[in-house]
Design a protein around this motif. Structure first.
Motif, PDB file in Angstrom:
ATOM      1  N   VAL A 240      -9.315  -0.808  -3.007  1.00 56.61           N
ATOM      2  CA  VAL A 240      -7.952  -0.775  -4.095  1.00 56.61           C
ATOM      3  C   VAL A 240      -7.417   0.700  -4.022  1.00 56.61           C
ATOM      4  CG1 VAL A 240      -7.147  -1.306  -6.550  1.00 56.61           C
ATOM      5  CG2 VAL A 240      -8.927  -2.457  -5.258  1.00 56.61           C
ATOM      6  N   ARG A 241      -8.264   1.400  -3.768  1.00 59.00           N
ATOM      7  CA  ARG A 241      -7.789   3.037  -3.893  1.00 59.00           C
ATOM      8  C   ARG A 241      -7.108   3.275  -2.582  1.00 59.00           C
ATOM      9  NH1 ARG A 241     -12.715   3.471  -6.451  1.00 59.00           N
ATOM     10  NH2 ARG A 241     -14.125   3.782  -4.547  1.00 59.00           N
ATOM     11  N   GLU A 242      -7.806   2.813  -1.575  1.00 55.94           N
ATOM     12  CA  GLU A 242      -7.234   2.749  -0.247  1.00 55.94           C
ATOM     13  C   GLU A 242      -5.684   2.172  -0.014  1.00 55.94           C
ATOM     14  OE1 GLU A 242     -11.267   2.241   1.912  1.00 55.94           O
ATOM     15  OE2 GLU A 242      -9.714   1.071   2.902  1.00 55.94           O
ATOM     16  N   VAL A 243      -5.492   0.913  -0.421  1.00 61.51           N
ATOM     17  CA  VAL A 243      -4.307   0.227  -0.479  1.00 61.51           C
ATOM     18  C   VAL A 243      -3.152   1.262  -1.372  1.00 61.51           C
ATOM     19  CG1 VAL A 243      -2.881  -1.844  -0.969  1.00 61.51           C
ATOM     20  CG2 VAL A 243      -5.030  -2.094   0.157  1.00 61.51           C
ATOM     21  N   ALA A 244      -3.930   1.718  -2.520  1.00 60.34           N
ATOM     22  CA  ALA A 244      -3.065   2.256  -3.481  1.00 60.34           C
ATOM     23  C   ALA A 244      -2.357   3.666  -2.891  1.00 60.34           C
ATOM     24  CB  ALA A 244      -3.720   2.574  -4.505  1.00 60.34           C
TER      25      ALA A 244
ATOM     26  N   LEU B 135      -2.716  -5.117 -10.556  1.00 59.13           N
ATOM     27  CA  LEU B 135      -1.808  -5.965 -11.176  1.00 59.13           C
ATOM     28  C   LEU B 135      -0.866  -6.622 -10.105  1.00 59.13           C
ATOM     29  CD1 LEU B 135      -0.958  -3.684 -14.187  1.00 59.13           C
ATOM     30  CD2 LEU B 135      -2.514  -5.695 -14.301  1.00 59.13           C
ATOM     31  N   ALA B 136      -0.413  -5.812  -9.061  1.00 60.39           N
ATOM     32  CA  ALA B 136       0.521  -6.412  -8.006  1.00 60.39           C
ATOM     33  C   ALA B 136      -0.243  -7.532  -7.293  1.00 60.39           C
ATOM     34  CB  ALA B 136       0.630  -5.317  -7.075  1.00 60.39           C
ATOM     35  N   TRP B 137      -1.466  -7.728  -7.078  1.00 55.86           N
ATOM     36  CA  TRP B 137      -2.193  -8.597  -6.301  1.00 55.86           C
ATOM     37  C   TRP B 137      -1.902  -9.897  -7.001  1.00 55.86           C
ATOM     38  CZ3 TRP B 137      -6.357 -11.344  -7.751  1.00 55.86           C
ATOM     39  CH2 TRP B 137      -7.133 -12.315  -6.630  1.00 55.86           C
ATOM     40  N   LEU B 138      -2.206  -9.735  -8.438  1.00 51.51           N
ATOM     41  CA  LEU B 138      -2.246 -11.050  -9.246  1.00 51.51           C
ATOM     42  C   LEU B 138      -0.672 -11.577  -9.242  1.00 51.51           C
ATOM     43  CD1 LEU B 138      -4.314  -9.838 -12.366  1.00 51.51           C
ATOM     44  CD2 LEU B 138      -4.975 -11.957 -10.927  1.00 51.51           C
TER      45      LEU B 138
ATOM     46  N   VAL C 152       5.372  -3.948  -3.942  1.00 49.43           N
ATOM     47  CA  VAL C 152       5.575  -5.025  -2.949  1.00 49.43           C
ATOM     48  C   VAL C 152       4.194  -4.851  -1.884  1.00 49.43           C
ATOM     49  CG1 VAL C 152       6.759  -5.812  -1.046  1.00 49.43           C
ATOM     50  CG2 VAL C 152       7.699  -4.961  -3.018  1.00 49.43           C
ATOM     51  N   LEU C 153       3.426  -5.857  -2.039  1.00 53.70           N
ATOM     52  CA  LEU C 153       2.193  -5.919  -0.857  1.00 53.70           C
ATOM     53  C   LEU C 153       2.578  -6.607   0.240  1.00 53.70           C
ATOM     54  CD1 LEU C 153      -0.761  -6.515  -3.640  1.00 53.70           C
ATOM     55  CD2 LEU C 153       0.017  -4.364  -2.696  1.00 53.70           C
ATOM     56  N   ASP C 154       2.261  -6.222   1.304  1.00 56.20           N
ATOM     57  CA  ASP C 154       2.432  -6.889   2.437  1.00 56.20           C
ATOM     58  C   ASP C 154       1.307  -7.889   3.039  1.00 56.20           C
ATOM     59  OD1 ASP C 154       1.042  -5.154   3.950  1.00 56.20           O
ATOM     60  OD2 ASP C 154       2.704  -4.177   4.827  1.00 56.20           O
ATOM     61  N   ALA C 155       1.538  -8.531   3.946  1.00 58.76           N
ATOM     62  CA  ALA C 155       0.364  -9.438   4.321  1.00 58.76           C
ATOM     63  C   ALA C 155      -0.963  -8.561   4.601  1.00 58.76           C
ATOM     64  CB  ALA C 155       0.740 -10.249   5.607  1.00 58.76           C
TER      65      ALA C 155
ATOM     66  N   ASP D 170      -1.764  -5.617   3.467  1.00 56.93           N
ATOM     67  CA  ASP D 170      -2.355  -5.005   2.329  1.00 56.93           C
ATOM     68  C   ASP D 170      -3.226  -6.504   1.798  1.00 56.93           C
ATOM     69  OD1 ASP D 170      -1.137  -2.955   2.245  1.00 56.93           O
ATOM     70  OD2 ASP D 170       0.866  -3.639   1.149  1.00 56.93           O
ATOM     71  N   LEU D 171      -2.796  -7.530   1.517  1.00 52.64           N
ATOM     72  CA  LEU D 171      -3.418  -8.692   0.800  1.00 52.64           C
ATOM     73  C   LEU D 171      -4.658  -8.989   1.667  1.00 52.64           C
ATOM     74  CD1 LEU D 171      -0.069 -10.827   0.030  1.00 52.64           C
ATOM     75  CD2 LEU D 171      -1.652  -9.540  -1.497  1.00 52.64           C
ATOM     76  N   ARG D 172      -4.430  -8.978   3.143  1.00 53.86           N
ATOM     77  CA  ARG D 172      -5.560  -9.429   3.934  1.00 53.86           C
ATOM     78  C   ARG D 172      -6.918  -8.380   3.601  1.00 53.86           C
ATOM     79  NH1 ARG D 172      -8.134  -7.752   7.925  1.00 53.86           N
ATOM     80  NH2 ARG D 172      -6.603  -5.985   8.404  1.00 53.86           N
ATOM     81  N   ARG D 173      -6.580  -7.027   3.593  1.00 56.22           N
ATOM     82  CA  ARG D 173      -7.287  -6.113   3.392  1.00 56.22           C
ATOM     83  C   ARG D 173      -8.333  -6.207   2.031  1.00 56.22           C
ATOM     84  NH1 ARG D 173      -4.959  -0.148   4.421  1.00 56.22           N
ATOM     85  NH2 ARG D 173      -7.069   0.367   3.825  1.00 56.22           N
ATOM     86  N   LEU D 174      -7.472  -6.556   0.996  1.00 53.05           N
ATOM     87  CA  LEU D 174      -7.974  -6.663  -0.213  1.00 53.05           C
ATOM     88  C   LEU D 174      -8.870  -8.077  -0.492  1.00 53.05           C
ATOM     89  CD1 LEU D 174      -4.838  -5.855  -2.267  1.00 53.05           C
ATOM     90  CD2 LEU D 174      -6.778  -4.552  -2.719  1.00 53.05           C
ATOM     91  N   ASP D 175      -8.382  -8.973   0.450  1.00 54.83           N
ATOM     92  CA  ASP D 175      -9.298 -10.178   0.326  1.00 54.83           C
ATOM     93  C   ASP D 175     -10.483 -10.099   1.026  1.00 54.83           C
ATOM     94  OD1 ASP D 175      -7.665 -11.795  -1.316  1.00 54.83           O
ATOM     95  OD2 ASP D 175      -6.500 -12.914   0.370  1.00 54.83           O
ATOM     96  N   GLU D 176     -10.405  -9.534   1.933  1.00 52.10           N
ATOM     97  CA  GLU D 176     -11.629  -9.502   2.945  1.00 52.10           C
ATOM     98  C   GLU D 176     -12.657  -8.466   2.363  1.00 52.10           C
ATOM     99  OE1 GLU D 176     -10.600  -7.941   7.077  1.00 52.10           O
ATOM    100  OE2 GLU D 176      -9.713  -9.921   7.370  1.00 52.10           O
ATOM    101  N   ALA D 177     -12.185  -7.251   1.849  1.00 55.11           N
ATOM    102  CA  ALA D 177     -13.213  -6.357   1.014  1.00 55.11           C
ATOM    103  C   ALA D 177     -13.720  -6.915  -0.481  1.00 55.11           C
ATOM    104  CB  ALA D 177     -12.391  -4.927   0.800  1.00 55.11           C
ATOM    105  N   LEU D 178     -12.740  -7.743  -1.044  1.00 57.49           N
ATOM    106  CA  LEU D 178     -13.368  -8.156  -2.246  1.00 57.49           C
ATOM    107  C   LEU D 178     -13.331  -9.754  -2.150  1.00 57.49           C
ATOM    108  CD1 LEU D 178     -11.483  -5.395  -4.743  1.00 57.49           C
ATOM    109  CD2 LEU D 178     -13.983  -5.931  -4.525  1.00 57.49           C
TER     110      LEU D 178
END
Ligand SMILES: NC(=O)c1ccc[n+]([C@@H]2O[C@H](COP(=O)([O-])OP(=O)(O)OC[C@H]3O[C@@H](n4cnc5c(N)ncnc54)[C@H](OP(=O)(O)O)[C@@H]3O)[C@@H](O)[C@H]2O)c1
Length: 327
Positions: free
Chosen positions: A246-250, A262-265, A294-297, A299-307
């Motif tokens: 989360v910190r990396e994507v931020a 919040l943006a992920w939700l 705005v999160l791109d694909a 960002d969403l992939r990294r968040l989903d994979e790590a969490l």
């Protein structure tokens, strides 16, 4: 602030709501003056969906919100909850008996200084009272104009389906965030099938997904996180490592970790309304700015994979109360 219609019954709310619980309990020392200023700032910024409950305080959180909204009631959508008995301020057993609901609603209206509750949630399912009776009682309050919409909190898929047959459920409120994804398998599809919106509570993981989380023992005894299994010992260490993404994507987006959470939700569907809690204007401003992230694909992939849903160490409530969820 954009608006959302998270369900099929026409209820319109701000894309982010404001959780008011922490203004009176759970996290740190109350500061009514700053809390009221925070509610006013939320209104100015177009965030008009306020979440409270009889049990917050108890009672005083509804009073605080009622005070803050004096003369501004028409600008707000108020959600509150019933569910327990009280002896003075001591919480007793769950109670969703129809006569109890009717009495509590009158008391809530008095504390909130209003003639209607926009969303009335059952806070926890009471196994002693069939959900059909609960839905019937709330349906009568809707007929009477004291309540506009029916909501459930932490209910299981079967209960939601039965309730919805008797009185349309507008919203399900449950914990949902990047590190609490237990509803994705069964509950989220069940509510989507019925056009029921999702109010995501503790969307910041009770502060864990921000840059300010501490290990349990560093919070005061009165702070819930001292007892939250996810903040304890090895769990805290493991969860901090998992949440580093989360910190990396931020950092990549040049925003804060809270804004990413919040943006992920917000990216997970128009039917989802997060209600981050804060009692401070500066934090509110930070959280509301998440609507512009705005999160791109990637960002969403990294968040989903790590969490992924199983990534979090520790249950979201202590064992003694966990059984009240999802039934
Ligand atoms: N239905 C239920 O059973 C249930 C259960 C829990 C909560 N809720 C509702 O959901 C709302 C939100 O959940 P929550 O308050 O438990 O958890 P949350 O929103 O995930 O986190 C709130 C905590 O995070 C801190 N915080 C908020 N934004 C932050 C930021 N940008 N940076 C750093 N820290 C930040 C807050 O601190 P400060 O307050 O000090 O700013 C507070 O300690 C509650 O207020 C309540 O209305 C419902």
């Amino acid at each position: 602030m954009p608006r959302r219609r998270p369900n099929g019954v026409g209820l319109e709310v701000s894309a982010l709501g404001l959780g008011c619980m922490g203004m009176s309990q759970t996290y740190g020392v109350p500061d009514d003056r700053e809390s009221i200023a925070t509610i006013h700032r939320a209104l100015e910024r177009g965030c008009f969906f306020f979440d409270t409950a009889e049990s917050y305080g108890p009672f005083v959180n509804e009073e605080l919100l009622g005070r803050a909204l004096r003369g501004r009631r028409e600008e707000a959508v108020i959600a509150t909850k019933f569910g327990w008995e009280y002896e003075g301020t001591r919480r007793g057993a769950l109670n969703s008996k129809p006569e109890h609901i009717r009495r509590v609603v009158d008391e809530c209206l008095g504390r909130l200084k209003t003639d209607r509750i926009d969303v009335l949630y059952q806070h926890r399912v009471d196994l002693e009272v069939p959900i059909e009776e609960v839905a019937g009682a709330v349906g009568e309050l809707i007929q009477a104009g004291k309540v506009l919409h029916f909501g459930l909190s932490e209910a299981g898929a079967g209960t939601i389906a039965r309730a919805h047959e008797v009185c349309p459920v507008a919203l399900l409120q449950t914990e949902y965030s990047l590190w609490e994804r237990h509803i994705e398998q069964e509950i989220l599809p069940a509510i989507r099938e019925r056009g029921i919106g999702l109010v995501a509570y503790s969307p910041l993981g009770r502060g864990f997904l921000t840059s300010t989380a501490l290990p349990a023992e560093e919070y005061p005894e009165s702070d819930y996180r001292r007892h939250d299994p996810r903040f304890q010992g090895d769990n805290f260490t493991a969860n901090t490592a998992a949440a580093s993404v989360v910190r990396e994507v931020a950092a990549r987006r040049e925003v804060t970790p809270a804004q990413i959470a919040l943006a992920w939700l917000l990216h997970r569907g128009e039917d989802i309304v997060p209600i981050p809690g804060t009692k401070r204007r500066v934090t509110l401003e930070e959280n509301l700015a998440a609507v512009d992230v705005v999160l791109d694909a990637e960002d969403l992939r990294r968040l989903d994979e790590a969490l992924p849903p199983e990534a979090v160490a520790g249950t979201r409530y202590p064992e003694a109360v966990m059984h009240m969820n999802g039934r």
